[in-house]
Design a protein around this motif. Structure first.
Motif, PDB file in Angstrom:
ATOM      1  N   ASP A 235      15.392  -9.717 -12.999  1.00 25.95           N
ATOM      2  CA  ASP A 235      13.948  -9.479 -12.903  1.00 25.95           C
ATOM      3  C   ASP A 235      13.298 -10.289 -11.788  1.00 25.95           C
ATOM      4  O   ASP A 235      12.065 -10.423 -11.762  1.00 25.95           O
TER       5      ASP A 235
ATOM      6  N   ARG B 277      10.433  -8.336  -9.490  1.00 25.88           N
ATOM      7  CA  ARG B 277       9.163  -8.085 -10.173  1.00 25.88           C
ATOM      8  C   ARG B 277       8.459  -9.385 -10.534  1.00 25.88           C
ATOM      9  O   ARG B 277       7.246  -9.529 -10.334  1.00 25.88           O
ATOM     10  N   TRP B 278       9.216 -10.346 -11.040  1.00 26.29           N
ATOM     11  CA  TRP B 278       8.613 -11.600 -11.498  1.00 26.29           C
ATOM     12  C   TRP B 278       8.050 -12.405 -10.324  1.00 26.29           C
ATOM     13  O   TRP B 278       6.914 -12.875 -10.377  1.00 26.29           O
TER      14      TRP B 278
ATOM     15  N   ASP C  31       7.225 -11.334  -7.363  1.00 26.26           N
ATOM     16  CA  ASP C  31       6.126 -10.607  -6.732  1.00 26.26           C
ATOM     17  C   ASP C  31       4.819 -10.853  -7.477  1.00 26.26           C
ATOM     18  O   ASP C  31       3.744 -10.856  -6.867  1.00 26.26           O
ATOM     19  N   GLY C  32       4.908 -11.060  -8.771  1.00 26.63           N
ATOM     20  CA  GLY C  32       3.705 -11.364  -9.535  1.00 26.63           C
ATOM     21  C   GLY C  32       3.278 -12.811  -9.459  1.00 26.63           C
ATOM     22  O   GLY C  32       2.129 -13.131  -9.780  1.00 26.63           O
TER      23      GLY C  32
ATOM     24  N   ALA D  10       7.980  -7.836  -3.126  1.00 24.88           N
ATOM     25  CA  ALA D  10       8.778  -6.683  -3.549  1.00 24.88           C
ATOM     26  C   ALA D  10       9.204  -5.808  -2.379  1.00 24.88           C
ATOM     27  O   ALA D  10      10.179  -5.055  -2.491  1.00 24.88           O
TER      28      ALA D  10
ATOM     29  N   ASP E 222      11.850 -13.019 -19.194  1.00 28.07           N
ATOM     30  CA  ASP E 222      12.329 -12.446 -17.942  1.00 28.07           C
ATOM     31  C   ASP E 222      13.740 -12.939 -17.639  1.00 28.07           C
ATOM     32  O   ASP E 222      14.093 -14.092 -17.932  1.00 28.07           O
TER      33      ASP E 222
ATOM     34  N   GLY F 121       1.529  -4.005  -5.348  1.00 28.85           N
ATOM     35  CA  GLY F 121       1.470  -3.673  -6.756  1.00 28.85           C
ATOM     36  C   GLY F 121       1.479  -2.174  -6.995  1.00 28.85           C
ATOM     37  O   GLY F 121       1.568  -1.355  -6.110  1.00 28.85           O
TER      38      GLY F 121
END
Length: 307
Positions: A103, A106-107, A109-110, A117, A175, A307
């Motif tokens: 992950d 995704r993780w 990028d947040g 990403a 995650d 996003g």
């Protein structure tokens, strides 16, 4: 009554003995001080009287200024050489965090401010500057993000590694993500100056063709290294991640290959001057948790449409 009188007499005698002992100690104190001064100020060669205390500790006039002048001249010469060709720097204070797991894209990028990403391994779009922000949008860390395939690298100031790891670890809930401090496994070098790409390409034996902020694996002097294309001097630059224990070997090879191009090995003071002249902010100097990204002109580290 007699017992009380005898007790009072003993107290007075004891008090008198203490006073006499204290007077003797005070009387001996000047003699001890004179003895200590004689030992401390005793001249190295016999027959000479010790210099007075004021004369003994008076600094030599101009000595500090002369030392500063020599250092300023050395740094100035190095900066001129770097602007004309390139400078090699040892980045002992830089750190590295490895982000792994299924992950991770995704993780991360947040967690960071830029579009992580969209990064892909290769010489075109494998890295970007990013920021770790507080809840109020202030700057907590300014890592350079690089992806080489199965993990992400966060290259940042070594003093911020522990705090960044602690902050990121709080947000790993369910995650598949793991964080590691990989700073000890690499030695960090940097080449800054207009000839930096050509020198690295010459040592690699091929044109690496790196886009800005990208990073790839490359063999330098027989050592598998990671070469990145970013810097702090607003000139051409190359960042080198060398396995621990191979740094000196790569440095010697770089200096040998770069000698015809004018490569010089410079100290961190020269790099700091170049950074300030280029207007590149640094965490711990101009950046802290009171600064917003637009105040430091770090728009390149922000993505408003991810996003």
């Amino acid at each position: 009554m007699q017992r009380s009188a005898r007790h009072g007499l003993r107290l007075r005698r004891h008090r008198h003995r203490r006073l006499r002992r204290r007077h003797r100690q005070r009387a001996r104190l000047p003699d001890r001080l004179r003895t200590l001064r004689a030992l401390v100020c005793r001249p190295a060669s016999g027959g000479r009287e010790p210099a007075s205390e004021a004369r003994r500790w008076q600094p030599r006039p101009g000595r500090r200024l002369q030392g500063l002048g020599r250092k300023r001249s050395r740094v100035s010469d190095a900066i001129h050489a770097i602007r004309a060709a390139a400078g090699l720097f040892r980045l002992a204070r830089r750190g590295l965090i490895c982000v792994e797991g299924g992950d991770r894209v995704r993780w991360l990028d947040g967690m960071l401010s830029n579009d992580v990403a969209s990064l892909e391994p290769g010489p075109d779009r494998s890295g970007c500057p990013a920021l770790l922000l507080t809840r109020t949008g202030r700057i907590q860390a300014d890592p350079q993000v690089v992806t080489l395939g199965d993990d992400f690298w966060l290259e940042l100031d070594g003093d911020a590694v522990s705090a960044t790891l602690a902050t990121l670890d709080q947000f790993i809930i369910a995650d598949d993500v793991s964080l590691r401090d990989c700073s000890a496994g690499v030695e960090r070098l940097a080449l800054e100056g207009p000839m930096a790409p050509r020198i690295v390409d010459e040592l690699a034996g091929r044109a690496l063709g790196l886009a800005r902020d990208a990073a790839i694996h490359a063999e330098l002097a027989g050592v598998d290294c990671v070469v990145g294309a970013w810097g702090v001097s607003a000139m051409e630059a190359r960042q080198l991640f060398v396995p621990s224990g191979s740094g000196e070997h790569v440095i010697r090879a770089l200096l040998e290959v770069g000698a015809p191009w004018g490569l010089v090995e410079a100290d961190p003071d020269s790099l700091e001057i170049l950074r300030i002249e280029a207007g590149v902010p640094r965490l711990g100097a101009e950046l802290d948790e009171e600064v917003l990204p637009p105040e430091a002109r770090l728009e390149r580290a922000l993505s408003f449409d991810k996003g």
